[in-house]
Scaffold this motif. Structure first.
Motif, PDB file in Angstrom:
ATOM      1  N   ARG A 160       2.016  -1.750 -52.547  1.00  0.00           N
ATOM      2  CA  ARG A 160       0.892  -1.840 -51.627  1.00  0.00           C
ATOM      3  C   ARG A 160       0.550  -0.416 -51.220  1.00  0.00           C
ATOM      4  NH1 ARG A 160       2.303  -6.848 -47.485  1.00  0.00           N
ATOM      5  NH2 ARG A 160       2.189  -8.520 -49.060  1.00  0.00           N
ATOM      6  N   PRO A 161      -0.691  -0.005 -51.384  1.00  0.00           N
ATOM      7  CA  PRO A 161      -1.007   1.410 -51.187  1.00  0.00           C
ATOM      8  C   PRO A 161      -0.814   1.844 -49.742  1.00  0.00           C
ATOM      9  CG  PRO A 161      -3.021   0.140 -51.400  1.00  0.00           C
ATOM     10  CD  PRO A 161      -1.891  -0.808 -51.705  1.00  0.00           C
ATOM     11  N   GLN A 162      -0.707   3.138 -49.589  1.00  0.00           N
ATOM     12  CA  GLN A 162      -0.591   3.709 -48.250  1.00  0.00           C
ATOM     13  C   GLN A 162      -1.920   3.569 -47.526  1.00  0.00           C
ATOM     14  OE1 GLN A 162       1.160   7.568 -48.130  1.00  0.00           O
ATOM     15  NE2 GLN A 162       0.325   8.081 -46.115  1.00  0.00           N
ATOM     16  N   MET A 163      -1.840   3.244 -46.207  1.00  0.00           N
ATOM     17  CA  MET A 163      -3.039   3.046 -45.398  1.00  0.00           C
ATOM     18  C   MET A 163      -3.099   4.127 -44.330  1.00  0.00           C
ATOM     19  SD  MET A 163      -4.342   0.301 -46.781  1.00  0.00           S
ATOM     20  CE  MET A 163      -5.526  -0.280 -45.574  1.00  0.00           C
ATOM     21  N   GLU A 164      -4.273   4.715 -44.179  1.00  0.00           N
ATOM     22  CA  GLU A 164      -4.546   5.679 -43.115  1.00  0.00           C
ATOM     23  C   GLU A 164      -5.873   5.318 -42.477  1.00  0.00           C
ATOM     24  OE1 GLU A 164      -4.411   9.656 -44.501  1.00  0.00           O
ATOM     25  OE2 GLU A 164      -2.271   9.613 -45.006  1.00  0.00           O
ATOM     26  N   ASP A 165      -5.813   5.015 -41.177  1.00  0.00           N
ATOM     27  CA  ASP A 165      -7.008   4.595 -40.427  1.00  0.00           C
ATOM     28  C   ASP A 165      -7.676   3.396 -41.082  1.00  0.00           C
ATOM     29  OD1 ASP A 165      -6.541   6.664 -38.660  1.00  0.00           O
ATOM     30  OD2 ASP A 165      -7.831   8.066 -39.743  1.00  0.00           O
ATOM     31  N   GLY A 166      -6.844   2.496 -41.608  1.00  0.00           N
ATOM     32  CA  GLY A 166      -7.362   1.274 -42.203  1.00  0.00           C
ATOM     33  C   GLY A 166      -7.894   1.423 -43.610  1.00  0.00           C
ATOM     34  N   GLN A 167      -7.752   2.592 -44.234  1.00  0.00           N
ATOM     35  CA  GLN A 167      -8.268   2.823 -45.580  1.00  0.00           C
ATOM     36  C   GLN A 167      -7.115   3.176 -46.514  1.00  0.00           C
ATOM     37  OE1 GLN A 167     -11.429   2.306 -46.469  1.00  0.00           O
ATOM     38  NE2 GLN A 167     -11.958   1.784 -44.331  1.00  0.00           N
ATOM     39  N   PRO A 168      -7.104   2.619 -47.770  1.00  0.00           N
ATOM     40  CA  PRO A 168      -6.053   2.975 -48.731  1.00  0.00           C
ATOM     41  C   PRO A 168      -6.238   4.397 -49.237  1.00  0.00           C
ATOM     42  CG  PRO A 168      -7.663   1.540 -49.763  1.00  0.00           C
ATOM     43  CD  PRO A 168      -8.056   1.618 -48.321  1.00  0.00           C
ATOM     44  N   VAL A 169      -5.140   5.097 -49.347  1.00  0.00           N
ATOM     45  CA  VAL A 169      -5.149   6.472 -49.850  1.00  0.00           C
ATOM     46  C   VAL A 169      -4.014   6.627 -50.840  1.00  0.00           C
ATOM     47  CG1 VAL A 169      -6.190   7.443 -47.749  1.00  0.00           C
ATOM     48  CG2 VAL A 169      -3.705   7.252 -47.927  1.00  0.00           C
ATOM     49  N   GLU A 170      -4.093   7.684 -51.651  1.00  0.00           N
ATOM     50  CA  GLU A 170      -3.026   7.967 -52.601  1.00  0.00           C
ATOM     51  C   GLU A 170      -1.853   8.635 -51.882  1.00  0.00           C
ATOM     52  OE1 GLU A 170      -4.530  10.237 -55.831  1.00  0.00           O
ATOM     53  OE2 GLU A 170      -5.479   8.516 -56.796  1.00  0.00           O
ATOM     54  N   ARG A 171      -0.664   8.360 -52.412  1.00  0.00           N
ATOM     55  CA  ARG A 171       0.546   8.965 -51.845  1.00  0.00           C
ATOM     56  C   ARG A 171       1.244   9.730 -52.959  1.00  0.00           C
ATOM     57  NH1 ARG A 171       4.268   7.942 -47.666  1.00  0.00           N
ATOM     58  NH2 ARG A 171       5.826   9.613 -47.779  1.00  0.00           N
ATOM     59  N   TYR A 172       1.441  11.030 -52.713  1.00  0.00           N
ATOM     60  CA  TYR A 172       2.044  11.895 -53.716  1.00  0.00           C
ATOM     61  C   TYR A 172       3.538  12.098 -53.404  1.00  0.00           C
ATOM     62  CZ  TYR A 172      -2.900  12.995 -54.410  1.00  0.00           C
ATOM     63  OH  TYR A 172      -4.263  12.900 -54.614  1.00  0.00           O
ATOM     64  N   GLY A 173       4.291  12.387 -54.446  1.00  0.00           N
ATOM     65  CA  GLY A 173       5.700  12.744 -54.279  1.00  0.00           C
ATOM     66  C   GLY A 173       6.611  11.596 -53.871  1.00  0.00           C
ATOM     67  N   VAL A 174       6.293  10.365 -54.287  1.00  0.00           N
ATOM     68  CA  VAL A 174       7.168   9.223 -54.003  1.00  0.00           C
ATOM     69  C   VAL A 174       8.345   9.272 -54.975  1.00  0.00           C
ATOM     70  CG1 VAL A 174       7.334   6.718 -53.880  1.00  0.00           C
ATOM     71  CG2 VAL A 174       5.222   7.864 -53.180  1.00  0.00           C
ATOM     72  N   ARG A 175       9.563   9.206 -54.447  1.00  0.00           N
ATOM     73  CA  ARG A 175      10.759   9.278 -55.289  1.00  0.00           C
ATOM     74  C   ARG A 175      11.502   7.945 -55.274  1.00  0.00           C
ATOM     75  NH1 ARG A 175      13.691  15.236 -54.906  1.00  0.00           N
ATOM     76  NH2 ARG A 175      11.851  16.454 -55.533  1.00  0.00           N
ATOM     77  N   ASN A 176      12.143   7.667 -56.415  1.00  0.00           N
ATOM     78  CA  ASN A 176      12.890   6.423 -56.557  1.00  0.00           C
ATOM     79  C   ASN A 176      14.098   6.687 -57.442  1.00  0.00           C
ATOM     80  OD1 ASN A 176      13.662   3.628 -57.352  1.00  0.00           O
ATOM     81  ND2 ASN A 176      11.793   3.132 -56.231  1.00  0.00           N
ATOM     82  N   ARG A 177      15.222   6.025 -57.122  1.00  0.00           N
ATOM     83  CA  ARG A 177      16.452   6.165 -57.913  1.00  0.00           C
ATOM     84  C   ARG A 177      16.643   4.909 -58.739  1.00  0.00           C
ATOM     85  NH1 ARG A 177      22.532   7.838 -55.838  1.00  0.00           N
ATOM     86  NH2 ARG A 177      23.687   6.867 -57.544  1.00  0.00           N
ATOM     87  N   ILE A 178      16.776   5.085 -60.054  1.00  0.00           N
ATOM     88  CA  ILE A 178      16.984   3.974 -60.986  1.00  0.00           C
ATOM     89  C   ILE A 178      18.401   4.095 -61.526  1.00  0.00           C
ATOM     90  CG2 ILE A 178      16.185   2.850 -63.090  1.00  0.00           C
ATOM     91  CD1 ILE A 178      13.443   4.094 -62.597  1.00  0.00           C
ATOM     92  N   SER A 179      19.231   3.064 -61.276  1.00  0.00           N
ATOM     93  CA  SER A 179      20.646   3.096 -61.663  1.00  0.00           C
ATOM     94  C   SER A 179      20.858   2.295 -62.937  1.00  0.00           C
ATOM     95  CB  SER A 179      21.521   2.528 -60.537  1.00  0.00           C
ATOM     96  OG  SER A 179      21.368   3.299 -59.356  1.00  0.00           O
ATOM     97  N   TYR A 180      21.855   2.731 -63.726  1.00  0.00           N
ATOM     98  CA  TYR A 180      22.229   2.072 -64.976  1.00  0.00           C
ATOM     99  C   TYR A 180      23.731   1.775 -64.913  1.00  0.00           C
ATOM    100  CZ  TYR A 180      17.717   3.603 -66.785  1.00  0.00           C
ATOM    101  OH  TYR A 180      16.369   3.802 -66.984  1.00  0.00           O
ATOM    102  N   LYS A 181      24.066   0.477 -64.913  1.00  0.00           N
ATOM    103  CA  LYS A 181      25.463   0.050 -64.889  1.00  0.00           C
ATOM    104  C   LYS A 181      25.653  -1.047 -65.912  1.00  0.00           C
ATOM    105  CE  LYS A 181      26.551   1.187 -60.085  1.00  0.00           C
ATOM    106  NZ  LYS A 181      27.074   0.693 -58.790  1.00  0.00           N
ATOM    107  N   MET A 182      26.762  -0.972 -66.641  1.00  0.00           N
ATOM    108  CA  MET A 182      27.059  -1.958 -67.674  1.00  0.00           C
ATOM    109  C   MET A 182      27.648  -3.209 -67.024  1.00  0.00           C
ATOM    110  SD  MET A 182      28.665   0.533 -70.609  1.00  0.00           S
ATOM    111  CE  MET A 182      28.614  -0.754 -71.842  1.00  0.00           C
ATOM    112  N   ALA A 183      27.315  -4.361 -67.621  1.00  0.00           N
ATOM    113  CA  ALA A 183      27.824  -5.628 -67.091  1.00  0.00           C
ATOM    114  C   ALA A 183      29.317  -5.715 -67.343  1.00  0.00           C
ATOM    115  CB  ALA A 183      27.104  -6.804 -67.750  1.00  0.00           C
TER     116      ALA A 183
END
Length: 214
Positions: A190-213
């Motif tokens: 869901r996009p970032q909202m500023e003053d009720g308007q959607p705006v782009e958000r830069y520099g969003v980071r996420n960690r993706i993990s890899y584990k064997m079953a």
């Protein structure tokens, strides 16, 4: 027979010391007997006086005084006092005239509605499971990748890149980078909202993990 006759015919003689001891014993016995008889005669002759008992003095009769009951004649109650009659009070009546008031009611003013503008950070909606690389499976590697991207006004991901890839022991590796980029490009937000308007958000980071079953 001759020996028996000789033993009977010979008289028996007691020694003088034994005879003297017998004589002393008889003398002591005679003295003791005489003393006991004398004591018994003295006891019989003595008169035993009976103890005297003190008689209690005679008890004098006690005379109780007679009670005298005094009766009083009842006292007649005092006659009630008469209260003088007071003249009736005059009550003045006042007339109240009605009051007329003119109240003007104007037309109601319309209520004003203030628009509330909402501001929020982008919220993840969909994150698919990344594909485990075959090279990592063959080598039995586990690890994680930190990716950075931009969330557009529509909630899509753009410009995804790898910040760093590491194995389970914290050593740098790029074996998971391609799989992490492919998974991040499919994220939905869901996009970032500023003053009720959607705006782009830069520099969003996420960690993706890899584990064997297991």
């Amino acid at each position: 027979m001759d020996r028996a006759c000789q033993s009977i015919s010979n008289p028996v003689f007691f020694p003088p010391q034994l005879l003297a001891s017998y004589a002393k014993g008889l003398g002591y016995a005679a003295v003791t007997t005489v003393g006991l008889l004398f004591l018994m005669s003295q006891l019989v002759a003595t008169d035993i006086e009976e103890p005297t008992v003190d008689l209690l003095p005679p008890i004098k009769p006690v005379h109780m005084p007679k009670k005298v009951v005094v009766t009083q004649a009842p006292v007649a109650p005092a006659p009630p006092q008469t209260v003088p009659k007071q003249p009736p009070m005059k009550v003045e009546q006042t007339k109240v005239s009605p009051i007329t008031m003119n109240v003007e009611i104007g037309s109601p003013t319309p209520a004003t509605v203030t628009e509330v503008k909402v501001s929020r950070d982008p919220l993840p909606v969909y994150k698919p499971v990344p594909r485990y690389p075959n090279t990592a499976l063959r080598r039995g590697l586990e690890g994680y990748v930190i990716v950075e991207f931009t969330v557009t006004k529509t909630g899509a991901v753009r410009d995804a890149r790898v910040v760093g890839g590491f194995d389970s022991e914290g050593r740098p590796t790029n074996v998971f980078n391609s799989s992490a980029i492919a998974a991040a490009e499919r994220f939905k937000y869901r996009p970032q909202m500023e003053d009720g308007q959607p705006v782009e958000r830069y520099g969003v980071r996420n960690r993706i993990s890899y584990k064997m079953a297991e």
